[in-house]
Motif scaffolding. Structure first.
Motif, PDB file in Angstrom:
ATOM      1  N   LEU A 154     -34.606 -13.517  -6.162  1.00 17.62           N
ATOM      2  CA  LEU A 154     -34.570 -14.870  -6.277  1.00 17.62           C
ATOM      3  C   LEU A 154     -35.707 -15.497  -5.750  1.00 17.62           C
ATOM      4  N   GLY A 155     -36.299 -14.876  -4.868  1.00 18.32           N
ATOM      5  CA  GLY A 155     -37.437 -15.783  -4.356  1.00 18.32           C
ATOM      6  C   GLY A 155     -37.045 -16.905  -3.176  1.00 18.32           C
ATOM      7  N   ILE A 156     -35.845 -17.030  -2.868  1.00 21.21           N
ATOM      8  CA  ILE A 156     -35.384 -18.035  -1.890  1.00 21.21           C
ATOM      9  C   ILE A 156     -35.920 -17.625  -0.407  1.00 21.21           C
ATOM     10  N   SER A 157     -36.502 -18.722   0.164  1.00 21.22           N
ATOM     11  CA  SER A 157     -37.080 -18.560   1.535  1.00 21.22           C
ATOM     12  C   SER A 157     -35.900 -17.882   2.766  1.00 21.22           C
ATOM     13  N   PRO A 158     -36.555 -17.292   3.596  1.00 14.86           N
ATOM     14  CA  PRO A 158     -35.709 -16.791   4.904  1.00 14.86           C
ATOM     15  C   PRO A 158     -35.228 -17.969   5.522  1.00 14.86           C
ATOM     16  N   ARG A 159     -35.893 -19.280   5.345  1.00 14.94           N
ATOM     17  CA  ARG A 159     -35.212 -20.478   5.986  1.00 14.94           C
ATOM     18  C   ARG A 159     -33.762 -20.673   5.830  1.00 14.94           C
ATOM     19  N   VAL A 160     -33.667 -20.707   4.220  1.00 14.11           N
ATOM     20  CA  VAL A 160     -32.674 -21.174   3.444  1.00 14.11           C
ATOM     21  C   VAL A 160     -31.634 -19.900   3.622  1.00 14.11           C
ATOM     22  N   THR A 161     -32.165 -18.600   3.378  1.00 13.05           N
ATOM     23  CA  THR A 161     -31.089 -17.649   3.233  1.00 13.05           C
ATOM     24  C   THR A 161     -30.525 -17.338   4.644  1.00 13.05           C
ATOM     25  N   ASP A 162     -31.248 -17.302   5.771  1.00 18.39           N
ATOM     26  CA  ASP A 162     -30.661 -16.894   6.952  1.00 18.39           C
ATOM     27  C   ASP A 162     -29.777 -17.788   7.728  1.00 18.39           C
ATOM     28  N   LEU A 163     -29.890 -19.239   6.957  1.00 19.70           N
ATOM     29  CA  LEU A 163     -28.887 -20.164   7.635  1.00 19.70           C
ATOM     30  C   LEU A 163     -27.703 -20.068   6.678  1.00 19.70           C
ATOM     31  N   VAL A 164     -27.927 -20.625   5.497  1.00 18.58           N
ATOM     32  CA  VAL A 164     -26.955 -20.918   4.650  1.00 18.58           C
ATOM     33  C   VAL A 164     -25.892 -19.600   4.198  1.00 18.58           C
ATOM     34  N   LEU A 165     -26.431 -18.321   3.955  1.00 18.37           N
ATOM     35  CA  LEU A 165     -25.538 -17.290   3.701  1.00 18.37           C
ATOM     36  C   LEU A 165     -24.667 -17.033   4.882  1.00 18.37           C
ATOM     37  N   PRO A 166     -25.342 -16.737   6.132  1.00 16.60           N
ATOM     38  CA  PRO A 166     -24.108 -16.531   7.340  1.00 16.60           C
ATOM     39  C   PRO A 166     -23.214 -17.943   7.204  1.00 16.60           C
ATOM     40  N   LEU A 167     -23.661 -19.045   7.249  1.00 15.67           N
ATOM     41  CA  LEU A 167     -22.727 -20.210   7.196  1.00 15.67           C
ATOM     42  C   LEU A 167     -21.540 -19.987   6.265  1.00 15.67           C
TER      43      LEU A 167
END
Length: 423
Positions: free
Chosen positions: A292-305
């Motif tokens: 999906l091309g979502i940045s690590p900044r978003v995925t690394d925070l939102v998904l674990p949260l």
């Protein structure tokens, strides 16, 4: 056999065995067999009471710690706060969807009176006082318990949840050291209650077998069709909210349907196999970043949260279970009672994240039933057939997690400029 190591499978087999032996005693047994089953039923009642004794302290403890964790998450930054708002909004939408869908479902496919009578055979009738319609003014006044200890003793779950909510937010306003002490205290209380529930659930096959004997004795296999209807209702509710997660990703997240489906499909397969959102987290991160091309900044925070504090299907499935119990008893809770049940469902959905599956079922559904004035005697039977609904709970949860992450990453300032990996 490996399959027999699963508690859910053992409980389901115990239910089937109890229904079969009870039905055989109804047909072929004499008065002695009926007296023996009545004695065994007492063991089932003891097991159910052992579960019930943990509900109030467990719900209070996990609510306090859950609210503190959500408040901490929202305070970590703007992105976390936006994610928390999306989580809360989707949980509210899920509650509204469940109420509308399930009442429509039972309007089209009503629970048969014979099947309902079979399933409630031997269970206590609901408390007429608890089911009495309250005025809006009475309901508003009851939200704040004059005596929280009395509310806990009387299973007045809604005012207790309100008190726990205020208590949890109040802890976050204390100095850090004192807040940490209180949070750790209630986390320890919750862990202790979970340990008790694990001990009680170790005996779940015996308890459900004993309860199933009574149902089988009074109704034979007449309850089987109604239990199948319950499974269909809860699974359909979970699938409905999963479809909503797809729609949000495509419409709000602006991801083409084919691309979104390609990205999420391997994660849904993992969810189906593992029944664990946590186990799916690495796959969610990989597919959201690469496909999906979502940045690590978003995925690394939102998904674990999301895995830590958000379960999209929790209020959906839990409210669906409570509505089914109301249908079995032929009851129609008032709009005021459903408003209280929704508040409880939202609160416990936050607090019960991270609890083991069998623990979270009882700890989440029981407070909702109490808020609606419904008895809890049917919940062990529903726990025994939770295998299929639990699969679709996890499927909906991971779809919701990835959908919110996609929506929050749609802004090009937060998404990578690199093109996604080619299919």
């Amino acid at each position: 056999m490996t399959i027999l190591r699963s508690l859910s499978v053992r409980v389901l087999l115990a239910l089937i065995a109890g229904l079969a032996l009870g039905a055989a005693a109804q047909t072929y047994g004499g008065e002695g067999a009926r007296r023996l089953i009545a004695g065994v039923e007492a063991v089932g009642g003891l097991w159910l009471n052992a579960l019930r004794m943990t509900v109030v302290p467990l719900v209070f403890a996990v609510l306090v710690t859950g609210i503190a964790s959500v408040a901490d998450a929202a305070a970590t930054g703007k992105l976390a706060a936006r994610a928390t708002i999306w989580f809360a909004a989707l949980l509210v939408v899920g509650c509204g969807f469940t109420l509308a869908f399930n009442h429509g479902f039972y309007a089209v496919w009503p629970v048969s009176e014979a099947g309902a009578a079979a399933l409630r055979a031997g269970a206590q009738a609901p408390d007429a006082t608890a089911m009495a319609s309250a005025t809006l003014g009475d309901w508003i006044r009851s939200l704040a318990p004059a005596n929280p200890l009395k509310a806990a003793a009387e299973d007045a779950i809604l005012p207790l949840v309100v008190f726990a909510t205020f208590f949890g937010f109040a802890i976050t306003r204390l100095p850090q050291a004192r807040a940490l002490q209180l949070t750790e205290f209630f986390r320890a209380v919750g862990d202790a209650m979970i340990q008790i529930v694990r001990w009680v659930l170790w005996a779940a096959p015996l308890g459900v077998f004993a309860l199933g004997l009574g149902v089988g004795l009074r109704a034979g296999f007449g309850a089987a069709g109604v239990l199948a209807q319950y499974i269909v209702a809860v699974v359909a509710s979970n699938l409905g909210i999963t479809v909503l997660a797809f729609v949000l990703a495509v419409v709000v997240g602006r991801v083409p349907l084919i691309r979104w489906t390609r990205a999420v499909s391997p994660v849904l397969v993992a969810a189906f196999a593992t029944q664990s959102s946590l186990a799916c987290l690495p796959a969610m991160i990989e597919r959201t970043r690469d496909e999906l091309g979502i940045s690590p900044r978003v995925t690394d925070l939102v998904l674990p949260l999301a895995v830590a504090v958000f379960r999209l299907t929790s209020p959906v499935a839990n409210l669906a279970a409570a509505i089914f119990v109301a249908q079995i008893y032929g009851l129609a809770p008032s709009a005021v009672q459903y408003a209280g049940a929704v508040f409880v469902a939202l609160a416990v959905s936050v607090g019960s994240v991270g609890l083991p599956g069998q623990v979270s079922f009882f700890a989440s559904v029981a407070p909702i039933c109490l808020a609606l004035g419904l008895p809890l005697e049917l919940l062990p039977i529903l726990l025994a057939v939770e295998v299929a609904p639990d699969i679709f709970r996890t499927v909906g949860n991971v779809a919701g997690d990835m959908s919110v992450t996609t929506i929050l990453g749609r802004n090009r300032s937060e998404a990578t400029d690199a093109a996604p990996r080619a299919a």
